[in-house]
Design a protein around this motif. Structure first.
Motif, PDB file in Angstrom:
ATOM      1  N   ARG A  91       0.901  -1.192  -0.096  1.00 22.61           N
ATOM      2  CA  ARG A  91       0.017  -0.294  -0.208  1.00 22.61           C
ATOM      3  C   ARG A  91       1.232   0.843   0.163  1.00 22.61           C
ATOM      4  NH1 ARG A  91      -3.239  -1.289   5.291  1.00 22.61           N
ATOM      5  NH2 ARG A  91      -1.876  -2.051   5.530  1.00 22.61           N
ATOM      6  N   PRO A  92       1.805   1.237  -1.272  1.00 23.94           N
ATOM      7  CA  PRO A  92       2.375   2.602  -1.053  1.00 23.94           C
ATOM      8  C   PRO A  92       2.039   4.192  -1.187  1.00 23.94           C
ATOM      9  CG  PRO A  92       1.962   1.781  -3.384  1.00 23.94           C
ATOM     10  CD  PRO A  92       1.508   0.936  -2.582  1.00 23.94           C
ATOM     11  N   LEU A  93       0.321   3.781  -1.157  1.00 24.34           N
ATOM     12  CA  LEU A  93       0.341   5.698  -0.995  1.00 24.34           C
ATOM     13  C   LEU A  93       0.250   5.691   0.753  1.00 24.34           C
ATOM     14  CD1 LEU A  93      -1.263   7.789  -2.174  1.00 24.34           C
ATOM     15  CD2 LEU A  93      -3.566   7.367  -2.235  1.00 24.34           C
ATOM     16  N   ARG A  94      -0.134   4.620   1.179  1.00 26.92           N
ATOM     17  CA  ARG A  94      -0.753   4.551   2.620  1.00 26.92           C
ATOM     18  C   ARG A  94       0.235   5.456   3.827  1.00 26.92           C
ATOM     19  NH1 ARG A  94      -0.904   1.283   7.134  1.00 26.92           N
ATOM     20  NH2 ARG A  94      -2.825   1.217   8.604  1.00 26.92           N
ATOM     21  N   GLY A  95       1.236   4.712   3.553  1.00 24.62           N
ATOM     22  CA  GLY A  95       2.645   5.253   3.589  1.00 24.62           C
ATOM     23  C   GLY A  95       3.354   6.981   3.546  1.00 24.62           C
ATOM     24  N   GLU A  96       2.798   7.410   2.034  1.00 24.80           N
ATOM     25  CA  GLU A  96       2.763   8.274   1.550  1.00 24.80           C
ATOM     26  C   GLU A  96       2.341   9.680   2.817  1.00 24.80           C
ATOM     27  OE1 GLU A  96       2.358  10.790  -2.139  1.00 24.80           O
ATOM     28  OE2 GLU A  96       3.137   8.821  -2.520  1.00 24.80           O
ATOM     29  N   LEU A  97       0.658   9.225   2.784  1.00 23.69           N
ATOM     30  CA  LEU A  97      -0.032  10.437   3.471  1.00 23.69           C
ATOM     31  C   LEU A  97       0.004   9.968   4.452  1.00 23.69           C
ATOM     32  CD1 LEU A  97      -3.588   9.581   1.346  1.00 23.69           C
ATOM     33  CD2 LEU A  97      -1.457  11.044   1.273  1.00 23.69           C
TER      34      LEU A  97
END
Length: 435
Positions: A91-97
């Motif tokens: 879940r790459p976007l989860r870490g980013e957000l």
């Protein structure tokens, strides 16, 4: 990181844990702290010969062990048991957000045993000699994408991957899926996919499939554009795959079960309002109903964090039927119909698997409970069925998730930290018929 963990104590509960259960739980004023309450039980799996503690009049044994993060169970008509060995996808976007908060939570989840790579498979368990433990363990289907819920309709086994509803052919006695995986419908997934599990049940006539989809956040802090199709239970036509939102405003519905002709679900409520808020719950699900998330909780109690507010939606929010305790992470849900545990465990009730808290001090959950029903409604306080998952020194020796009644009326419990399936038996429980 260590320094942050040391100060991340937040607030402690002021109310007794049982005040967060029942049709009318105590709901104090929210408590907001700069740093959320964090109290995670580190994973310390069972030692050889250890087991959870079963309720008086029942016993527990290990039905199967040496599994890889077993999360969900489906009992087939012939008594075989399918287990989803699964975990969150990439879940790459989860870490980013989430930024630093996401890194902290990732570290904490790893300590809690929840950050292992997903095995992405269904494993079939069979009690071949009828002694109450599974001697046969074989891969039924692999190369899935974070599979979770399962439902058998006729000769088709439906599986809820994290991003799609799929199916494979099934014949009684199969130990491995014999046909291709066919997609029935897309499900909300994507690179954020905060609550990744997708529960699944079929209607009594098999014409409709219901899929539970969690939110992409705690309280829509990333914006409602990320919540399209989420925090909801979907209804799909089994043949065409055409779907619609059946009920909404459910932050993270996971387990689903039928009580008569009424669909019920277990829901994980929001975090970061203090150790005494907000209770998880189970509720009957009305077609078209809205249950508050993210704008209100437990009916029409306004949460001021989501922006802009939606008083029009809050005014329509249904109150849940039965609270399951603050931050208990009540994931598993099974009708008690057909159980043979005896005593207080009547067939008109529900079993609930409580995975355990991270946002409450002291911890809550980490057990399996039974909620009695009178007619079609919950009728009394919960009864502990299986405890001892949380050790005296605060270690999580196991964490219960799915619950299901097997063909002999025993209760099966998936333990994703203990990597086991436990079997709770009563005096009326028969061993499996030898195959």
């Amino acid at each position: 990181m260590t320094g942050l963990l040391l100060i991340a104590c937040g607030n402690s509960a002021l109310l007794k844990v049982d005040t967060g259960y029942g049709p009318d739980p105590q709901l104090p004023e929210p408590v907001r702290t700069m740093i959320p309450t964090v109290k995670v039980a580190p994973a310390q799996p069972w030692e050889e010969g250890q087991a959870p503690t079963a309720a008086s009049g029942t016993t527990v044994r290990k039905f199967a062990g040496e599994l890889d993060h077993p999360r969900w169970i489906h009992v087939l008509p012939n008594g075989d048991v399918l287990v989803a060995e699964t975990n969150a996808p990439e879940r790459p976007l989860r870490g980013e957000l989430l930024g630093i908060k996401g890194k902290v939570m990732g570290f904490l989840m790893k300590r809690a045993g929840a950050a292992t790579p997903s095995a992405n498979r269904l494993t079939l368990l069979r009690d071949a000699d009828g002694d109450g433990t599974a001697e046969v363990k074989t891969v039924f289907l692999d190369k899935l994408n974070s599979p979770f819920g399962m439902a058998l309709v006729g000769g088709e086994l439906f599986i809820a991957n994290t991003d799609a509803l799929v199916k494979v052919p099934y014949q009684a006695g199969d130990t491995r899926a014999s046909g291709p995986v066919t997609k029935v419908a897309d499900l909300p997934g994507g690179p954020l996919n905060h609550h990744w599990t997708k529960g699944l049940v079929a209607s009594a006539d098999g014409s409709r499939l219901y899929v539970s989809v969690g939110s992409n956040s705690n309280v829509a802090e990333h914006g409602m554009e990320h919540e399209k199709g989420r925090a909801a239970i979907w209804e799909f036509d089994r043949v065409t795959g055409i779907g619609r939102i059946f009920a909404s405003g459910l932050r993270n519905p996971v387990g689903m079960a039928w009580q008569g002709d009424t669909l019920w679900t277990s829901v994980n409520e929001r975090d970061e309002l203090g150790s005494d808020l907000v209770p998880d719950y189970m509720t009957s699900v009305r077609d078209g109903a809205f249950y508050g998330w993210p704008y209100s909780y437990y009916g029409q109690r306004v949460d001021t964090r989501p922006k802009p507010p939606r008083p029009d939606l809050v005014a329509t929010a249904d109150k849940p039927d039965y609270a399951l305790g603050n931050h208990t992470a009540s994931l598993g849900l099974s009708s008690a119909q057909g159980n043979t545990l005896g005593g207080v465990f009547a067939e008109s009730g529900m079993f609930v698997g409580q995975h355990g808290s991270w946002n409450r001090n002291p911890p809550s959950g980490y057990k399996v409970i039974y909620v009695p029903f009178a007619g079609a409604r919950p009728s009394g306080p919960p009864v502990d069925v299986l405890t001892g998952f949380l050790s005296a020194d605060g270690q999580a020796r196991g964490r219960p998730v799915a619950v299901a009644i097997d063909r002999q009326g025993a209760l099966l419990v998936a333990d994703d930290v203990g990597n086991a399936i436990w079997r709770v038996e009563g005096p009326g429980t028969l061993a499996s018929a030898p195959r």
